[in-house]
Design an enzyme around this catalytic site. Sequence first.
Site, PDB file in Angstrom:
ATOM      1  N   ILE A  96      44.098  33.514  18.138  1.00 38.96           N
ATOM      2  CA  ILE A  96      45.617  33.547  17.959  1.00 38.96           C
ATOM      3  C   ILE A  96      46.203  32.448  16.948  1.00 38.96           C
ATOM      4  O   ILE A  96      46.851  32.670  16.031  1.00 38.96           O
ATOM      5  CB  ILE A  96      46.190  33.135  19.223  1.00 38.96           C
TER       6      ILE A  96
ATOM      7  N   GLU B   3      57.610  33.244  24.777  1.00 42.12           N
ATOM      8  CA  GLU B   3      57.690  34.892  24.791  1.00 42.12           C
ATOM      9  C   GLU B   3      56.290  35.539  24.889  1.00 42.12           C
ATOM     10  O   GLU B   3      56.360  36.699  25.780  1.00 42.12           O
ATOM     11  CB  GLU B   3      58.415  35.230  23.746  1.00 42.12           C
TER      12      GLU B   3
ATOM     13  N   VAL C 266      54.284  37.138  28.295  1.00 39.63           N
ATOM     14  CA  VAL C 266      54.372  38.649  28.901  1.00 39.63           C
ATOM     15  C   VAL C 266      54.512  39.572  27.551  1.00 39.63           C
ATOM     16  O   VAL C 266      55.584  39.459  26.827  1.00 39.63           O
ATOM     17  CB  VAL C 266      55.636  38.601  29.707  1.00 39.63           C
TER      18      VAL C 266
ATOM     19  N   ALA D 142      52.630  40.097  25.113  1.00 39.79           N
ATOM     20  CA  ALA D 142      52.333  39.465  23.702  1.00 39.79           C
ATOM     21  C   ALA D 142      53.651  39.603  22.763  1.00 39.79           C
ATOM     22  O   ALA D 142      54.742  38.733  23.273  1.00 39.79           O
ATOM     23  CB  ALA D 142      51.267  40.251  22.878  1.00 39.79           C
TER      24      ALA D 142
ATOM     25  N   GLU E   8      37.509  41.339  28.853  1.00 38.19           N
ATOM     26  CA  GLU E   8      36.923  40.149  29.325  1.00 38.19           C
ATOM     27  C   GLU E   8      35.501  40.249  29.228  1.00 38.19           C
ATOM     28  O   GLU E   8      34.941  41.673  29.668  1.00 38.19           O
ATOM     29  CB  GLU E   8      37.588  39.564  30.392  1.00 38.19           C
TER      30      GLU E   8
ATOM     31  N   ASP F 192      45.505  38.886  36.226  1.00 38.06           N
ATOM     32  CA  ASP F 192      46.492  38.395  34.877  1.00 38.06           C
ATOM     33  C   ASP F 192      47.687  39.127  34.752  1.00 38.06           C
ATOM     34  O   ASP F 192      48.656  38.442  34.499  1.00 38.06           O
ATOM     35  CB  ASP F 192      45.536  38.748  33.563  1.00 38.06           C
TER      36      ASP F 192
ATOM     37  N   LYS G 193      51.655  37.725  34.978  1.00 38.21           N
ATOM     38  CA  LYS G 193      52.994  38.097  34.117  1.00 38.21           C
ATOM     39  C   LYS G 193      54.161  38.532  35.033  1.00 38.21           C
ATOM     40  O   LYS G 193      55.181  38.100  34.674  1.00 38.21           O
ATOM     41  CB  LYS G 193      52.564  39.199  33.223  1.00 38.21           C
TER      42      LYS G 193
END
Length: 816
Positions: free
Chosen positions: A476, A607, A610, A612, A668, A679, A683
């Site tokens: 990222i 932002e 949650v 992306a 993963e 995960d 969120k």
Amino acid sequence: MKILKFGGTSVGSAQSISTLVQLVKEQQQQDEAVAVVCSAMSGVTNTLLQLVTEASEGKAYVTGLKTIEDRHFGLVRTLLEVKHQNVALLGLRLYFNELEELLAGVRALGEASPRTSDRVVAYGELCSNYTIAHVLRQHGVNAVFADARQLIRTDSHHGKAAVDEALTNQLVKDFFSRHADAVPVFTGFIASDQHGNTTTLGRGGSDYTAALVGAAVGADQVQIWTDVDGFMTADPRLVKRAFPLKQLSYNEAIELSYFGAKVVHPPTMLPAIARGIPIIVKNTFNPSFSGTAIGPKSSVNCSLVKGITSIPAISMLTVQGGGMVGYKGFSGRLFSALAQAGVNVILITQASSEHSITLAVSPAEAQAASTAIEAEFRYELLSGRLSKPSVEEGYSVMAVVGENMKQAIGLSGKLFSALGRSGVNISAIAQGSSELNISVVVSSEDLSKALNSVHDALFLSPVKTLNVFCCGTGNIGATLLRQLAQHQEHLQTSRHLRINLAGVCNSRQMLCNRDGISLKNWQNELVEHGEPASLERFMEQAALLNLPNAVFLDNTGSTDVAGVYRELFGQSFSVVTCNKIRNCGTFSDYHKDKQVVRKYGVDYYYETNVGAGLPVIKTLHDLLISGDQVLKIEAILSGTISYLFNEYRGDKTFAAVVREAQQSGFTEPDPRDDLSGLDFARKMLILARETGLPVELQDVQIQPILPESCTAAPTVEAFYQELEKSEPYFASLKEEAAASGKVLRYIGSLEGGKVKIELVMASPEHPFFGLSGSDNIISFTTDRYRLNPMVVKGPGAGAEVTAAGVLADLVRVAAY
Ligand code: ADP
Ligand code: ASP
Ligand code: MG
């Protein structure tokens, strides 16, 4: 007649002296009468002052003296033809002999009075002007060397003498009448008192000499030739984005120079004002540039603020006590005591209660000021009506100057909010009654930050600079930096936003650079100039740079990095992060973070925690801000689980679908990390907290997808074996759903204060029925969107969209 004054760097090398010669000749070709005033060569005045001190301390001065001598002799040899060299060298030799004798005397006496110091330092101007007169003559200019000690008359205040203008006028006029067709070359800075002792006009005083000469002969113009493009919006050495000003009024120039813009010596303007002579500031190293014209009027069509200047070191002296309240003669006594002690008061502020007065003075005068006040008010001190003056060091003054500021509504607002945003604490404020100037006292450590943030806010708005410290350069982080590099031009032109990458840190290396790391070439810079990474040192260096509008970007998934946000807020950093660890800690930490963010006036955007790049949190905020009530949120926030159920069709077993997904990099390394729903739960937790619910992670009810045996399997391989064994369970779910025309969906919901995630068989009417691939979907049912919920849908993972979301957050930081 034009007076051309050349500063230290403009006479400091063979090349700049050649430019000087050319400029003088150009004037002559235009039939313009010229007189020249020059400073000592750059650095010479400082060296001479240092030699005086060293000699008085019994130290050796010969080497230092030799360096100056060699420099002058070297220039003579470079600039003069051999046949002209001897005379010039002889004259210089005499000066250096005198200088050596003087220094020997100082050494023998073991002390140097200001009078001796003036005598010594005068040789800087004598030698440079003497050399230059010779060079001009060789080039056919009828130059006459003019020792200003014969022409400028002052009092005996050594170091900064006051000029007797009437007498000086006469002496200079007489000189010109004796040398009607010549080009006089006047030594700047130096003068003499009525006893014939050498005096000086204060550091930088050659400009003043030029104005005095100009006023005496009624010159049409005084040109100050220096090493910058004119009077600039700020000192270019301190504010990189400073730019030259076309026009300034005398008053503005006085105010700016008084508050530290040393490009023109402050008293210079006075003789020019008296005769209405324009002063033009020009760059010897860029002579074709128009420079700055200083005259009676300020320019009309320009920004209200003209410049920002600073005095780097001041002392703050506070006098307080009940004895001052309503006492009429107090200030009079205070200021005349200070004046008598020769203390120059830079700035005054008085609390409206009249209980205290704070003065800014030069640190060199602080002691004298304090002593003078104690002497003047000894009875008030004894009787306790006044307390002993307190002196504080480590402060600087920043002044914002402009003739048109009077009409500027909201200007102070801009000024103070720029300072506030950058975390600069203001210790005192003063506004001149002319409203030409607003001065603020800040701690010296904050000066550069204060100058730059105010400069950006007042001059470069709308262009704002964000100083970005990027932590994490994985998928990222690297994508984000690439996107920033691609869009920087667009951001600058359309959003008026400049991104200065001031720091980069990954798990291996780190690098900070106040002037910016290239967005295109950061990898190489990091390898070439970086040092081994340490989060602590990265933060330390980032804080030390003390840059305005600083933003810390967290592109990691690290708990350690998430742990430093609060400290960063406290140092006025905004934080933009895609790391959700911090927001999933305890509710009390989550809540406290928000308070700290508010306290320091910084921004905190996440932002991408949650969905992306999807606008989920922002949409939720917008609904809440506009007074809507959230009744229910339903969401599919695990792209991976979504994908798995969408693919689980036909003959493939669920285990095979998972394995394929893992091989394609959609899960993963241990697919259970996705399938556990943890995960997803994080969120949902963040969404719930953003609506105001004080929930903890364990309050989120997760209906497990996997049978217990799969969860318990010790290895990933063992997990796959268990998953194969559980196929009948998954198949029965799939068939049951298919039989009734439904699909399997793993859906999170928030309703009535409860947060849960469960496996749902969604019928075709369900808004999530048609979801494809790995998309995320979030539906908000609110008061306003009751019957037809608002839905946000799209890819909820992937480096491109996540980085774009982080970039959008970054742009929001700049939108204050
Ligand atoms: P000179 O030797 O030519 O007299 P100075 O060093 O006295 O030159 O003054 C020029 C310097 O003043 C510039 O190099 C710059 O660093 C500094 N300076 C400070 N404030 C300003 C300003 N507002 N505009 C331009 N220069 C400034
Ligand atoms: N040479 C002197 C100084 O350095 C005067 C001047 O440069 O104007 O202060
Ligand atoms: Mg100067």
